[in-house]
Design a protein around this motif. Sequence first.
Motif, PDB file in Angstrom:
ATOM      1  N   ARG A 189       5.036   6.519  -7.466  1.00  0.00           N
ATOM      2  CA  ARG A 189       5.019   7.386  -6.281  1.00  0.00           C
ATOM      3  C   ARG A 189       5.338   6.597  -5.022  1.00  0.00           C
ATOM      4  N   ALA A 190       4.782   5.394  -4.918  1.00  0.00           N
ATOM      5  CA  ALA A 190       5.045   4.571  -3.743  1.00  0.00           C
ATOM      6  C   ALA A 190       6.519   4.188  -3.668  1.00  0.00           C
ATOM      7  N   LYS A 191       7.099   3.772  -4.786  1.00  0.00           N
ATOM      8  CA  LYS A 191       8.521   3.420  -4.776  1.00  0.00           C
ATOM      9  C   LYS A 191       9.387   4.650  -4.548  1.00  0.00           C
ATOM     10  N   GLY A 192       8.891   5.805  -4.959  1.00  0.00           N
ATOM     11  CA  GLY A 192       9.623   7.045  -4.737  1.00  0.00           C
ATOM     12  C   GLY A 192       9.754   7.404  -3.269  1.00  0.00           C
ATOM     13  N   GLU A 193       8.938   6.796  -2.417  1.00  0.00           N
ATOM     14  CA  GLU A 193       9.027   7.063  -0.980  1.00  0.00           C
ATOM     15  C   GLU A 193      10.390   6.690  -0.424  1.00  0.00           C
TER      16      GLU A 193
ATOM     17  N   ARG B  17       0.844  -1.190   0.000  1.00  0.00           N
ATOM     18  CA  ARG B  17       0.000   0.000   0.000  1.00  0.00           C
ATOM     19  C   ARG B  17       0.883   1.245   0.000  1.00  0.00           C
ATOM     20  N   ARG B  18       0.306   2.354  -0.414  1.00  0.00           N
ATOM     21  CA  ARG B  18       1.049   3.612  -0.416  1.00  0.00           C
ATOM     22  C   ARG B  18       1.430   3.966   1.016  1.00  0.00           C
ATOM     23  N   HIS B  19       2.566   4.509   1.192  1.00  0.00           N
ATOM     24  CA  HIS B  19       3.157   4.931   2.462  1.00  0.00           C
ATOM     25  C   HIS B  19       3.731   3.778   3.280  1.00  0.00           C
ATOM     26  N   HIS B  20       3.605   2.563   2.799  1.00  0.00           N
ATOM     27  CA  HIS B  20       4.201   1.446   3.522  1.00  0.00           C
ATOM     28  C   HIS B  20       5.727   1.534   3.491  1.00  0.00           C
ATOM     29  N   ILE B  21       6.294   1.870   2.335  1.00  0.00           N
ATOM     30  CA  ILE B  21       7.748   2.021   2.250  1.00  0.00           C
ATOM     31  C   ILE B  21       8.187   3.168   3.149  1.00  0.00           C
ATOM     32  N   ARG B  22       7.448   4.284   3.113  1.00  0.00           N
ATOM     33  CA  ARG B  22       7.775   5.424   3.984  1.00  0.00           C
ATOM     34  C   ARG B  22       7.784   4.992   5.452  1.00  0.00           C
ATOM     35  N   ASP B  23       6.779   4.231   5.854  1.00  0.00           N
ATOM     36  CA  ASP B  23       6.716   3.754   7.237  1.00  0.00           C
ATOM     37  C   ASP B  23       7.924   2.889   7.585  1.00  0.00           C
ATOM     38  N   LEU B  24       8.327   2.032   6.653  1.00  0.00           N
ATOM     39  CA  LEU B  24       9.492   1.167   6.901  1.00  0.00           C
ATOM     40  C   LEU B  24      10.777   1.981   6.999  1.00  0.00           C
ATOM     41  N   THR B  25      10.885   3.071   6.227  1.00  0.00           N
ATOM     42  CA  THR B  25      12.103   3.883   6.287  1.00  0.00           C
ATOM     43  C   THR B  25      12.200   4.673   7.580  1.00  0.00           C
TER      44      THR B  25
ATOM     45  N   PRO C 219       8.889   5.089 -16.235  1.00  0.00           N
ATOM     46  CA  PRO C 219       8.242   5.689 -15.061  1.00  0.00           C
ATOM     47  C   PRO C 219       9.126   5.608 -13.821  1.00  0.00           C
ATOM     48  N   ARG C 220      10.318   6.172 -13.921  1.00  0.00           N
ATOM     49  CA  ARG C 220      11.270   6.078 -12.810  1.00  0.00           C
ATOM     50  C   ARG C 220      10.678   6.570 -11.512  1.00  0.00           C
ATOM     51  N   ALA C 221      10.966   5.862 -10.440  1.00  0.00           N
ATOM     52  CA  ALA C 221      10.566   6.289  -9.111  1.00  0.00           C
ATOM     53  C   ALA C 221      11.447   7.447  -8.680  1.00  0.00           C
ATOM     54  N   GLY C 222      10.972   8.235  -7.789  1.00  0.00           N
ATOM     55  CA  GLY C 222      11.744   9.348  -7.285  1.00  0.00           C
ATOM     56  C   GLY C 222      11.201  10.676  -7.769  1.00  0.00           C
ATOM     57  N   ASN C 223      10.433  10.647  -8.849  1.00  0.00           N
ATOM     58  CA  ASN C 223       9.783  11.844  -9.361  1.00  0.00           C
ATOM     59  C   ASN C 223      10.740  13.018  -9.519  1.00  0.00           C
TER      60      ASN C 223
ATOM     61  N   THR D 194      15.011  -0.630  -9.147  1.00  0.00           N
ATOM     62  CA  THR D 194      15.365  -1.272 -10.414  1.00  0.00           C
ATOM     63  C   THR D 194      14.339  -1.025 -11.503  1.00  0.00           C
ATOM     64  N   ASN D 195      13.043  -1.003 -11.134  1.00  0.00           N
ATOM     65  CA  ASN D 195      12.021  -0.718 -12.138  1.00  0.00           C
ATOM     66  C   ASN D 195      10.700  -0.394 -11.460  1.00  0.00           C
ATOM     67  N   VAL D 196       9.811   0.184 -12.236  1.00  0.00           N
ATOM     68  CA  VAL D 196       8.447   0.434 -11.798  1.00  0.00           C
ATOM     69  C   VAL D 196       7.569  -0.375 -12.743  1.00  0.00           C
ATOM     70  N   GLY D 197       7.232  -1.569 -12.305  1.00  0.00           N
ATOM     71  CA  GLY D 197       6.475  -2.480 -13.157  1.00  0.00           C
ATOM     72  C   GLY D 197       4.981  -2.377 -12.935  1.00  0.00           C
TER      73      GLY D 197
END
Length: 79
Positions: A46-50, A9-17, A69-73, A28-31
Amino acid sequence: MAKASAWWRRHHIRDLTQIAPPHISVVTNVGTARVGEFGGQDNIARAKGEIVGALPGDGLAVLNADDPPRAGNGRAHDR
């Protein structure tokens, strides 16, 4: 080393960081594997960009320039 492979889910990566702040991020990619959960590839990016957004000022983001669609925006380029 932390690996964000069990996010769903969105913000899950942010929470882990917040638990384990990264110093280096590799995207590596946005599949399309989770397109159903996220509602589109832009949302996946956007989620991977977190993880890129969680980097400190002297952190390093490694992004796949061949993946449109590179992450990181673009944030990684601002540093």
